[in-house]
Design a protein around this motif. Structure first.
Motif, PDB file in Angstrom:
ATOM      1  N   ASP A   1     -41.918 -18.041  -3.751  1.00 36.52           N
ATOM      2  CA  ASP A   1     -41.756 -16.611  -3.985  1.00 36.52           C
ATOM      3  C   ASP A   1     -40.301 -16.194  -3.701  1.00 36.52           C
ATOM      4  N   PRO A   2     -39.577 -15.631  -4.679  1.00 33.31           N
ATOM      5  CA  PRO A   2     -38.164 -15.276  -4.467  1.00 33.31           C
ATOM      6  C   PRO A   2     -37.941 -14.319  -3.307  1.00 33.31           C
ATOM      7  N   ASP A   3     -38.850 -13.360  -3.111  1.00 35.52           N
ATOM      8  CA  ASP A   3     -38.684 -12.399  -2.011  1.00 35.52           C
ATOM      9  C   ASP A   3     -38.867 -13.074  -0.655  1.00 35.52           C
ATOM     10  N   VAL A   4     -39.794 -14.026  -0.587  1.00 35.52           N
ATOM     11  CA  VAL A   4     -39.985 -14.770   0.658  1.00 35.52           C
ATOM     12  C   VAL A   4     -38.768 -15.649   0.932  1.00 35.52           C
ATOM     13  N   LEU A   5     -38.238 -16.307  -0.100  1.00 27.26           N
ATOM     14  CA  LEU A   5     -37.069 -17.181   0.069  1.00 27.26           C
ATOM     15  C   LEU A   5     -35.848 -16.402   0.552  1.00 27.26           C
ATOM     16  N   SER A   6     -35.706 -15.173   0.097  1.00 28.24           N
ATOM     17  CA  SER A   6     -34.536 -14.365   0.474  1.00 28.24           C
ATOM     18  C   SER A   6     -34.722 -13.643   1.792  1.00 28.24           C
TER      19      SER A   6
ATOM     20  N   GLY B   1     -36.850 -21.917  18.261  1.00 25.61           N
ATOM     21  CA  GLY B   1     -37.109 -23.336  18.000  1.00 25.61           C
ATOM     22  C   GLY B   1     -37.916 -23.975  19.100  1.00 25.61           C
ATOM     23  N   ASP B   2     -39.045 -23.364  19.456  1.00 22.28           N
ATOM     24  CA  ASP B   2     -39.878 -23.848  20.549  1.00 22.28           C
ATOM     25  C   ASP B   2     -41.116 -24.595  20.069  1.00 22.28           C
ATOM     26  N   GLY B   3     -41.166 -24.890  18.777  1.00 23.86           N
ATOM     27  CA  GLY B   3     -42.327 -25.581  18.230  1.00 23.86           C
ATOM     28  C   GLY B   3     -43.495 -24.669  17.931  1.00 23.86           C
ATOM     29  N   ARG B   4     -43.338 -23.359  18.125  1.00 25.35           N
ATOM     30  CA  ARG B   4     -44.410 -22.393  17.891  1.00 25.35           C
ATOM     31  C   ARG B   4     -43.955 -21.188  17.062  1.00 25.35           C
ATOM     32  N   HIS B   5     -42.673 -20.863  17.120  1.00 24.94           N
ATOM     33  CA  HIS B   5     -42.223 -19.597  16.543  1.00 24.94           C
ATOM     34  C   HIS B   5     -41.026 -19.761  15.611  1.00 24.94           C
ATOM     35  N   ALA B   6     -40.952 -20.851  14.897  1.00 26.87           N
ATOM     36  CA  ALA B   6     -39.905 -21.029  13.886  1.00 26.87           C
ATOM     37  C   ALA B   6     -40.366 -20.422  12.573  1.00 26.87           C
ATOM     38  N   VAL B   7     -39.548 -19.533  12.021  1.00 26.14           N
ATOM     39  CA  VAL B   7     -39.875 -18.956  10.715  1.00 26.14           C
ATOM     40  C   VAL B   7     -40.061 -20.061   9.689  1.00 26.14           C
ATOM     41  N   THR B   8     -39.192 -21.063   9.744  1.00 23.04           N
ATOM     42  CA  THR B   8     -39.207 -22.144   8.758  1.00 23.04           C
ATOM     43  C   THR B   8     -40.356 -23.125   8.963  1.00 23.04           C
ATOM     44  N   GLY B   9     -41.156 -22.933   9.999  1.00 27.82           N
ATOM     45  CA  GLY B   9     -42.410 -23.673  10.105  1.00 27.82           C
ATOM     46  C   GLY B   9     -43.484 -23.050   9.231  1.00 27.82           C
ATOM     47  N   TRP B  10     -43.435 -21.714   9.125  1.00 28.50           N
ATOM     48  CA  TRP B  10     -44.425 -20.978   8.327  1.00 28.50           C
ATOM     49  C   TRP B  10     -44.070 -20.945   6.845  1.00 28.50           C
ATOM     50  N   LEU B  11     -42.773 -20.846   6.551  1.00 28.52           N
ATOM     51  CA  LEU B  11     -42.345 -20.620   5.167  1.00 28.52           C
ATOM     52  C   LEU B  11     -40.908 -21.098   4.984  1.00 28.52           C
ATOM     53  N   VAL B  12     -40.449 -21.079   3.732  1.00 31.05           N
ATOM     54  CA  VAL B  12     -39.061 -21.426   3.412  1.00 31.05           C
ATOM     55  C   VAL B  12     -38.271 -20.123   3.308  1.00 31.05           C
ATOM     56  N   ARG B  13     -37.203 -20.034   4.093  1.00 30.93           N
ATOM     57  CA  ARG B  13     -36.339 -18.852   4.064  1.00 30.93           C
ATOM     58  C   ARG B  13     -34.890 -19.311   4.202  1.00 30.93           C
ATOM     59  N   PHE B  14     -34.023 -18.728   3.391  1.00 32.27           N
ATOM     60  CA  PHE B  14     -32.593 -18.987   3.506  1.00 32.27           C
ATOM     61  C   PHE B  14     -31.931 -17.848   4.248  1.00 32.27           C
ATOM     62  N   ASP B  15     -31.033 -18.194   5.151  1.00 31.19           N
ATOM     63  CA  ASP B  15     -30.260 -17.170   5.850  1.00 31.19           C
ATOM     64  C   ASP B  15     -29.430 -16.433   4.802  1.00 31.19           C
ATOM     65  N   PRO B  16     -29.721 -15.136   4.567  1.00 30.35           N
ATOM     66  CA  PRO B  16     -29.028 -14.414   3.487  1.00 30.35           C
ATOM     67  C   PRO B  16     -27.526 -14.290   3.705  1.00 30.35           C
TER      68      PRO B  16
ATOM     69  N   ALA C   1     -34.408 -22.367  12.925  1.00 27.00           N
ATOM     70  CA  ALA C   1     -35.656 -21.687  13.258  1.00 27.00           C
ATOM     71  C   ALA C   1     -35.784 -20.353  12.535  1.00 27.00           C
ATOM     72  N   GLY C   2     -34.677 -19.603  12.422  1.00 27.62           N
ATOM     73  CA  GLY C   2     -34.737 -18.291  11.797  1.00 27.62           C
ATOM     74  C   GLY C   2     -34.549 -18.320  10.301  1.00 27.62           C
ATOM     75  N   GLY C   3     -34.050 -19.420   9.766  1.00 27.79           N
ATOM     76  CA  GLY C   3     -33.807 -19.549   8.333  1.00 27.79           C
ATOM     77  C   GLY C   3     -32.859 -20.704   8.087  1.00 27.79           C
ATOM     78  N   PHE C   4     -32.984 -21.333   6.917  1.00 27.58           N
ATOM     79  CA  PHE C   4     -32.116 -22.459   6.583  1.00 27.58           C
ATOM     80  C   PHE C   4     -30.709 -21.964   6.265  1.00 27.58           C
ATOM     81  N   ARG C   5     -29.698 -22.768   6.655  1.00 28.28           N
ATOM     82  CA  ARG C   5     -28.291 -22.438   6.419  1.00 28.28           C
ATOM     83  C   ARG C   5     -27.653 -23.591   5.643  1.00 28.28           C
ATOM     84  N   PRO C   6     -27.822 -23.595   4.346  1.00 30.00           N
ATOM     85  CA  PRO C   6     -27.319 -24.724   3.558  1.00 30.00           C
ATOM     86  C   PRO C   6     -25.791 -24.846   3.617  1.00 30.00           C
ATOM     87  N   LEU C   7     -25.357 -26.101   3.643  1.00 31.43           N
ATOM     88  CA  LEU C   7     -23.949 -26.383   3.392  1.00 31.43           C
ATOM     89  C   LEU C   7     -23.780 -26.421   1.882  1.00 31.43           C
TER      90      LEU C   7
END
Length: 385
Positions: free
Chosen positions: A185-190, A218-233, A326-332
């Motif tokens: 979902d584009p809105d979820v990814l963004s 990043g405690d193994g319970r509350h990472a956004v990227t554990g639930w879904l794919v999100r890119f750091d905008p 944990a809060g979102g992916f930060r691609p190089l």
């Protein structure tokens, strides 16, 4: 003064005097009013019944068989009690029979478990290639991947011991919906929406999900990227909405009350630097996410079209090992150089379960998947030094 004492039906034989005074005294002590007569209504036993030992000459006529309410005796009460007991026994027998006849009636499942997640960034081993999205896909292992939800294929569906084929199909369909909403979902990814994912979760996990979205850790319970794919905008945005997807779904019965679906999919995204970030002349680059999820379903979940996310194991790159995903992916993005050099490369395109590692970072393989070893364990995540 003399009081008349004639019997209710008059003087027998119409005679007067003589015994009249005596008869008046005899009947004066007996009152044959209407209520007395109705209450004394009796039914005589037959001659055959009176021949029995200790048999009574008459029987009371129960109200159940046409007698007046005043004639109800202990026999009627006993008979009524027996009928009540019989009805109760019949109800219990029917309940037991229906329980035996319907093998799919089972106890309601317990509360959902807390989701556990592991998110491992993969650092590049060389400069990040850049170019147009179509060219990048064509020159990568994702060239043979399907686009979008079509790449999430359904396996053959068969009933299990305690679940019907239709219930198995429902579990797989919900799992696919979860993957589509949380990975495509584009809105979820963004990062502008979470509801498409939230509405598919078991209510017992909503508090944990909301805490993860509000305060990622990043405690193994509350990472956004554990639930879904999100890119750091602030780091990268989508350069092409046509995400390449490949993977498998499998379903097993883990208990008489629960099904579990395991998903193992690779998602390949074309991204570009966010506005204000330095960008290479050739623009886009590829970012690869390997997600292995375990989703559990009890009968309530199947009826409500929701899932319990038990665990998530995620490897994704290219990223800097110092970045917290944990809060979102930060691609190089295109042109970025390697930040970590490891002893071996990890291939997120490879089939089979990736090797778990205690390291906080891995190394992203750059060679095509066809040139890698065929042993999936040797292609697992390699910890950075």
């Amino acid at each position: 003064m003399t009081v008349s004492g004639n019997p209710p039906n008059g003087t027998p034989g119409g005679a007067e005097g003589g015994d009249d005074e005596f008869r008046s005294d005899e009947y004066r002590s007996v009152v044959f009013d209407e209520d007395f007569v109705r209450a004394a209504r009796l039914q005589e036993f037959s001659a055959q019944e009176r021949m029995g030992e200790h048999a009574r000459a008459v029987r009371s006529r129960s109200i159940w068989f046409g007698g007046h309410a005043g004639s109800r005796g202990t026999g009627g009460a006993v008979r009524q009690g027996r009928i009540i007991v019989f009805c109760i026994a019949l109800s219990l027998a029917a309940a037991v029979y229906m329980g035996v006849r319907n093998p799919y009636v089972a106890p309601v499942g317990g509360p959902a478990e807390a989701m556990s997640s592991t998110v491992v960034p993969l650092a590049p081993s060389g400069p990040v290639p850049g170019g147009r999205p179509a060219d990048l896909y064509a020159n990568s292992p994702a060239a043979r991947y399907r686009v979008g939800a079509v790449g999430i294929t359904m396996p053959a569906m068969r009933r299990t011991r305690h679940f019907t084929e239709n219930q198995v199909q429902t579990a797989l369909t919900i799992a696919k919906d979860y993957l589509v909403q949380s990975s495509l979902d584009p809105d979820v990814l963004s990062g502008t929406a979470t509801r498409p994912v939230r509405v598919l979760l078991d209510p017992d996990q909503l508090t944990q999900f909301d805490q993860s979205m509000l305060s990622p850790a990043g405690d193994g319970r509350h990472a956004v990227t554990g639930w879904l794919v999100r890119f750091d905008p602030a780091t990268a945005v989508m350069a092409d909405t046509r995400v390449r997807v490949s993977g498998t779904l499998a379903v097993t019965e883990v208990s008489p009350t629960a099904l579990e679906v395991t998903s193992d999919h690779t998602f390949v995204y074309a991204v570009r630097p966010a506005t204000g970030q330095p960008a290479a002349a050739d623009g886009a680059s590829l970012f690869t996410v390997r997600r292995e999820l375990r989703l559990r379903f009890d009968r309530d979940d199947l009826s409500a079209q929701r899932a319990e996310l038990v665990s998530a194991y995620v490897i994704a790159g290219p990223q800097d090992c110092s970045a917290d995903p944990a809060g979102g992916f930060r691609p190089l993005t295109a042109g970025a150089g390697p930040t970590t050099v490891g002893p071996a490369a990890s291939d997120p395109y490879a089939s089979g379960s990736p090797r778990r590692t205690g390291g906080l970072c891995g190394v992203l393989a750059t060679a095509p998947a066809a040139t890698q070893t065929t042993d999936p364990l040797e292609r697992g995540v390699s910890p950075a030094p």
